[in-house]
Structures are given as C-alpha cells and as structure tokens.
Design an enzyme around this catalytic site. Structure first.
Site, PDB file in Angstrom:
ATOM      1  N   ALA A  56       0.884  -1.179   0.000  1.00  0.00           N
ATOM      2  CA  ALA A  56       0.000   0.000   0.000  1.00  0.00           C
ATOM      3  C   ALA A  56       0.915   1.220   0.000  1.00  0.00           C
ATOM      4  O   ALA A  56       1.801   1.339   0.852  1.00  0.00           O
ATOM      5  CB  ALA A  56      -0.901  -0.018   1.223  1.00  0.00           C
ATOM      6  N   ILE A  82       4.539  -1.326   3.396  1.00  0.00           N
ATOM      7  CA  ILE A  82       4.461   0.095   3.038  1.00  0.00           C
ATOM      8  C   ILE A  82       5.294   0.348   1.779  1.00  0.00           C
ATOM      9  O   ILE A  82       6.466  -0.022   1.711  1.00  0.00           O
ATOM     10  CB  ILE A  82       4.979   0.987   4.193  1.00  0.00           C
ATOM     11  CG1 ILE A  82       4.263   0.652   5.506  1.00  0.00           C
ATOM     12  CG2 ILE A  82       4.817   2.470   3.827  1.00  0.00           C
ATOM     13  CD1 ILE A  82       2.774   0.870   5.524  1.00  0.00           C
ATOM     14  N   LYS A  83       4.646   0.979   0.802  1.00  0.00           N
ATOM     15  CA  LYS A  83       5.328   1.252  -0.468  1.00  0.00           C
ATOM     16  C   LYS A  83       5.721   2.727  -0.481  1.00  0.00           C
ATOM     17  O   LYS A  83       4.874   3.608  -0.274  1.00  0.00           O
ATOM     18  CB  LYS A  83       4.355   0.949  -1.611  1.00  0.00           C
ATOM     19  CG  LYS A  83       5.004   0.559  -2.911  1.00  0.00           C
ATOM     20  CD  LYS A  83       3.899   0.107  -3.876  1.00  0.00           C
ATOM     21  CE  LYS A  83       4.431  -0.337  -5.200  1.00  0.00           C
ATOM     22  NZ  LYS A  83       3.348  -0.627  -6.146  1.00  0.00           N
ATOM     23  N   VAL A  84       7.010   2.973  -0.724  1.00  0.00           N
ATOM     24  CA  VAL A  84       7.499   4.359  -0.763  1.00  0.00           C
ATOM     25  C   VAL A  84       8.237   4.587  -2.080  1.00  0.00           C
ATOM     26  O   VAL A  84       8.835   3.663  -2.634  1.00  0.00           O
ATOM     27  CB  VAL A  84       8.459   4.670   0.429  1.00  0.00           C
ATOM     28  CG1 VAL A  84       7.763   4.486   1.766  1.00  0.00           C
ATOM     29  CG2 VAL A  84       9.730   3.828   0.359  1.00  0.00           C
TER      30      VAL A  84
END
Ligand code: G3P
Length: 216
Positions: A56, A82-84
C-alpha cells in the site's frame, strides 16, 4: 519465484488466490483510483484474502508525511507492506520503518544505483519497472540483471520485485535472471496458464474419450 498480482480488484485477487499460487498483492494510487474503492477499506479486504505481503503506497512526498501515512496503513493488518517512492525522503522513511520491523517496498526504481541505495536503506523489496523502462528506450530486463548481480555481490537480502510486467516473456526472463518476485496484472498471470497445444490436446483427448462410450 514468488507471484504477486498488481491490482486492487477484489474479484481478480480472489480468483487467483483460489489457485494457491498467489504469494502477495501490489497496489499503487493509480490502481486504487481504477478500482473506484476507498483506499483503506479495499486494502483491508485484500489483506484478509492473501496471507502474503500487500503493498500500500504512501502519497506524501516528505518524510514526516510518509511516516504519518505509514502509521495509518500499517494498522490495517499485519501483512501490509508500506510502499514508498525511490527518493531521498522515501529512503529515509524506508530506513526508519524497516529498522522498526515493518516491511517496505521501494517503488519507481529505474536504475541499478537506485536499487543499491534501496538495499542500503534496508528495503524488504525493490520494485524496478520493466515495462516503463522498455517504453522509454531502455532494456528493463538488463536492469533486473544488473540489480541481481549487485545484490549477490554484497549478499543484500532485499528482494527484487520485478514490476510493470507486460507479458509472459517478461515473466520467463525474470525467472531465468533470478528475480525473487514478479508482480503482474491479472490478465498476464492468467495468460501464463494458457498454451494452444494444451487446449488442442484436451480437445483431442475428449474426442477420443467420447468414442470409447465410457463414463467416469
Ligand atoms: O505497481 C507498479 C507497476 O507494476 C506498474 O505497472 O503497467 O503501470 O507500468 P505499469
């Protein structure tokens, strides 16, 4: 090689999860927009369907904003990843989150040097975009090759998650190179099952079986 599906469409995710071959899901803001669903709500639903990581993506561009959004996202379920984006702030966020035991997928990677930085920042996954690299006159598969070589040279544990996969040849070549994971749209994954000779073979066997007059 692990198989992730790149979508936020619940029906497709359920369909592929039922095969037992699905190891995770990746989403991005464009896929959430395409689904027409509420981001937090649909992410929660996806996390309940698959056991593996569900990426996400944060929206903020600054470290503080990314950390605030990651806090909201990681509360959704234990398997949220967590996608950054691959920026200085993105990698700062990656370092902070992974040091804390949270899985992080660093996305929008278009060079092997960027992938090296992500590994140094402790990324769980690096997402090089093969298709978009090809679209811009580069060889996306060469990028995967270079990253594999660099990660093996230093025994980095960051998993190479080949993204922006457009067709079966991308999947095949990524498997040959040794990408750890590939994420592809549902249609590309479903296409991997298909072969004209499999269909013809079934057709022939059924025709011959009918001639026997037997039932099972
Ligand atoms: O989710 C990231 C990536 O797979 C996007 O693919 O097809 O939009 O270039 P694409």
């Amino acid at each position: 090689m692990k198989f992730f599906v790149d979508t936020a469409e619940i029906a497709d995710i359920k369909d592929l999860a039922a095969t037992g071959l699905l190891d995770g899901v990746t989403t991005n803001p464009s896929l959430i927009a395409k689904s027409g669903r509420d981001f937090l709500e649909v992410t929660k639903e996806i996390c309940a369907i698959v056991d593996g990581p569900v990426s996400a993506e944060v929206i903020s561009l600054d470290h503080e904003g990314m950390m605030r959004e990651a806090e909201i996202l990681r509360k959704i379920a234990d398997n949220v990843c967590i996608k950054v984006p691959l920026t200085i702030d993105g990698l700062k966020t990656c370092k902070a989150l992974t040091s804390d035991g949270t899985k992080v997928n660093v996305t929008l990677c278009f060079s092997a040097n960027q992938a090296l930085l992500a590994a140094k920042a402790g990324a769980s996954f690096i997402s090089p975009f093969i298709g978009r690299h090809d679209d811009n006159g580069f060889d996306g598969l060469d990028l995967i090759r270079d990253i594999r070589l660099i990660y093996d040279n230093y025994a980095y544990e960051t998993e190479i998650l080949a993204a922006s996969i457009r067709h079966g040849v991308h999947v095949l070549e990524c498997a040959k190179i040794g990408a750890d994971v590939m994420t592809a749209p549902p249609a590309v994954i479903k296409g991997l099952f298909k072969h004209i000779l499999t269909d013809k073979g079934i057709e022939g066997f059924l025709a011959d079986w009918a001639k026997t007059g037997q039932k099972l």
